[in-house]
Design a protein around this motif. Sequence first.
Motif, short mmCIF file in Angstrom:
data_model
loop_
_atom_site.label_atom_id
_atom_site.label_comp_id
_atom_site.label_asym_id
_atom_site.label_seq_id
_atom_site.Cartn_x
_atom_site.Cartn_y
_atom_site.Cartn_z
N LEU A 1 28.59 38.89 35.29
CA LEU A 1 28.39 38.07 34.09
C LEU A 1 29.46 37.40 33.88
O LEU A 1 29.32 36.42 32.88
CB LEU A 1 28.00 39.15 32.75
N SER A 2 30.64 37.64 34.03
CA SER A 2 31.87 36.80 33.39
C SER A 2 32.21 35.82 34.82
O SER A 2 33.48 35.13 34.64
CB SER A 2 33.03 37.67 33.06
N ALA A 3 31.64 35.84 35.93
CA ALA A 3 32.14 35.18 37.12
C ALA A 3 31.83 33.61 36.96
O ALA A 3 32.45 32.87 37.98
CB ALA A 3 31.77 35.82 38.38
N GLY A 4 31.16 33.22 36.03
CA GLY A 4 30.59 31.88 36.39
C GLY A 4 29.64 31.39 37.18
O GLY A 4 29.06 32.12 37.99
N THR A 5 29.60 30.06 37.58
CA THR A 5 28.51 29.56 38.50
C THR A 5 28.76 30.09 39.98
O THR A 5 27.85 30.19 40.44
CB THR A 5 28.23 27.99 38.41
N LYS A 6 29.85 30.28 40.22
CA LYS A 6 30.40 30.52 41.66
C LYS A 6 29.61 31.85 41.88
O LYS A 6 29.42 32.23 43.14
CB LYS A 6 31.69 30.40 41.88
N GLY A 7 29.54 32.73 40.98
CA GLY A 7 29.05 34.08 41.25
C GLY A 7 30.22 35.02 41.34
O GLY A 7 31.38 34.58 41.64
N GLY A 8 30.02 36.62 41.58
CA GLY A 8 31.39 37.33 41.61
C GLY A 8 31.05 38.03 42.90
O GLY A 8 30.42 37.69 43.72
N SER A 9 31.98 39.21 42.95
CA SER A 9 32.08 40.07 43.94
C SER A 9 32.42 41.16 43.71
O SER A 9 32.57 41.56 42.24
CB SER A 9 33.01 39.58 44.95
N ILE A 10 32.44 42.35 44.23
CA ILE A 10 33.03 43.73 43.66
C ILE A 10 34.20 43.75 43.48
O ILE A 10 34.61 44.33 42.65
CB ILE A 10 32.45 44.79 45.09
N ILE A 11 35.18 43.23 44.40
CA ILE A 11 36.55 43.07 44.01
C ILE A 11 36.68 42.31 42.52
O ILE A 11 37.40 42.75 41.87
CB ILE A 11 37.47 42.73 44.95
N TRP A 12 35.98 41.08 42.45
CA TRP A 12 36.09 40.56 41.09
C TRP A 12 35.78 41.57 39.94
O TRP A 12 36.44 41.51 38.72
CB TRP A 12 35.15 39.37 41.06
N ALA A 13 34.65 42.01 40.22
CA ALA A 13 34.23 43.06 39.25
C ALA A 13 35.19 44.11 38.96
O ALA A 13 35.55 44.65 37.63
CB ALA A 13 32.86 43.86 39.63
N PHE A 14 35.89 44.68 39.79
CA PHE A 14 36.91 45.92 39.70
C PHE A 14 38.12 45.10 38.84
O PHE A 14 38.45 45.90 37.87
CB PHE A 14 37.51 46.15 41.01
N ASN A 15 38.61 44.05 39.09
CA ASN A 15 39.55 43.34 38.58
C ASN A 15 39.39 42.93 37.21
O ASN A 15 40.09 42.97 36.31
CB ASN A 15 39.98 42.03 39.47
N SER A 16 38.08 42.49 36.88
CA SER A 16 37.74 41.98 35.73
C SER A 16 37.81 43.36 34.59
O SER A 16 38.15 43.12 33.73
CB SER A 16 36.34 41.39 35.51
N ALA A 17 37.47 44.47 35.18
CA ALA A 17 37.66 45.83 34.34
C ALA A 17 39.12 45.99 34.16
O ALA A 17 39.36 46.48 32.86
CB ALA A 17 36.95 46.94 35.10
#
Length: 337
Positions: A295-311
């Motif tokens: 949800l916070s990754a913008g138009t490029k979309g996210g990944s699992i590591i992105w999700a972990f790091n955003s937390a």
Amino acid sequence: MYDMIVIGAGPAGISMASEARAAGISPEKILILEKAGEHSFSIKKYYPDNKLVTANYKGFEAACTGVMCLVDSSKHETISYLDRTIRENSITVSYEETVFKIHKHPAEQRFTITTDRGSYDATVVVIAIGILGKPNKPGYRIPPSLRDLILYDVTTTDVAGADVLVVGGGDSASEYCQYLVQKGNRVTLSYRRHDFSRMNDINRQSIQALAERAQVEILFGSNITAVKDASGRPAVAFGEALLGSRTYDYVLYALGGTTPRNFLKTIGIEFDGEDPYVKEAHETNVRGMFLIGDLSAGTKGGSIIWAFNSANTAMKRICREYLKCSAVPPAAKPGPR
Ligand SMILES: Cc1cc2nc3c(=O)[nH]c(=O)nc-3n(C[C@H](O)[C@H](O)[C@H](O)COP(=O)(O)OP(=O)(O)OC[C@H]3O[C@@H](n4cnc5c(N)ncnc54)[C@H](O)[C@@H]3O)c2cc1C
């Protein structure tokens, strides 16, 4: 009164709760609300069973900043890791509970979260519901008679020995082609662009290898204008005269997901164009309400590591501004195994 309520038990929500545990928040003060009957629902639904879960998905750098981390793994290893994290951190997940409303009390730092089963109060709310709940659909109309032959994932219907058109040009399109070829399907890939610049190296090389071996036909620069019912099979009309109209057994769309705009607006989150407005550390315009993961990754979309790091990023701010954290979260562990 909970310290933190997390909505969504995917990689982002699970890592959020485990960051809170690592920061010294007791398990009774954390609750995850998940609308499906199991955690990591998107991974279970959208990933082909034999898929390699890549740490550098979409070309994101595979560097972990928080308590959770991922190396290239199987789907099973990834789910087991998330499972273990919930268990070892004594995280409570309430399954089959859908959130309808989140009310911020104006005079105090408190939210009331209303679900189909009850209501809860919390100091901080973290929304981690991803974008895969609603896969992107094409702009043209799909005849209802073809409903069972038009797919948005590879786990709902077992497709083998069939003519399949995959539509898309990202990592998931490539992975779907690889999976469908292994299942003995004759696969065509339609992509509107002329190169695979959005794929990671593994997926680009894999799809190119399949094309060289004539196991996948790639239609670069192809634009579908309509899908019609031709005696019970999808007839796909292309805008390019050379391609004309072709008939398949199944059409599988790999077009990513949609931000749940209405839900986010209803709970008071402002938008900056197409994306929800997030300021420092994934906090929204509503104080104490955070958006993490896809949800916070913008138009490029996210990944699992992105999700972990955003937390992890959100947790640092939550400790600074809202909760009494008694411990400094440890550095990232090397991976899921
Ligand atoms: C086919 C495919 C392949 C992929 N391969 C990779 C890969 O190899 N490596 C990689 O790093 N990434 C990969 N990704 C991307 C990765 O899966 C996502 O970036 C990641 O799952 C995002 O995590 P999330 O927790 O933000 O969202 P999600 O994983 O979507 O989790 C959201 C959770 O919230 C729940 N939920 C939704 N709405 C509500 C609600 N209203 N109330 C309560 N709960 C709710 C959902 O049921 C779900 O469990 C892939 C994606 C796809 C589609």
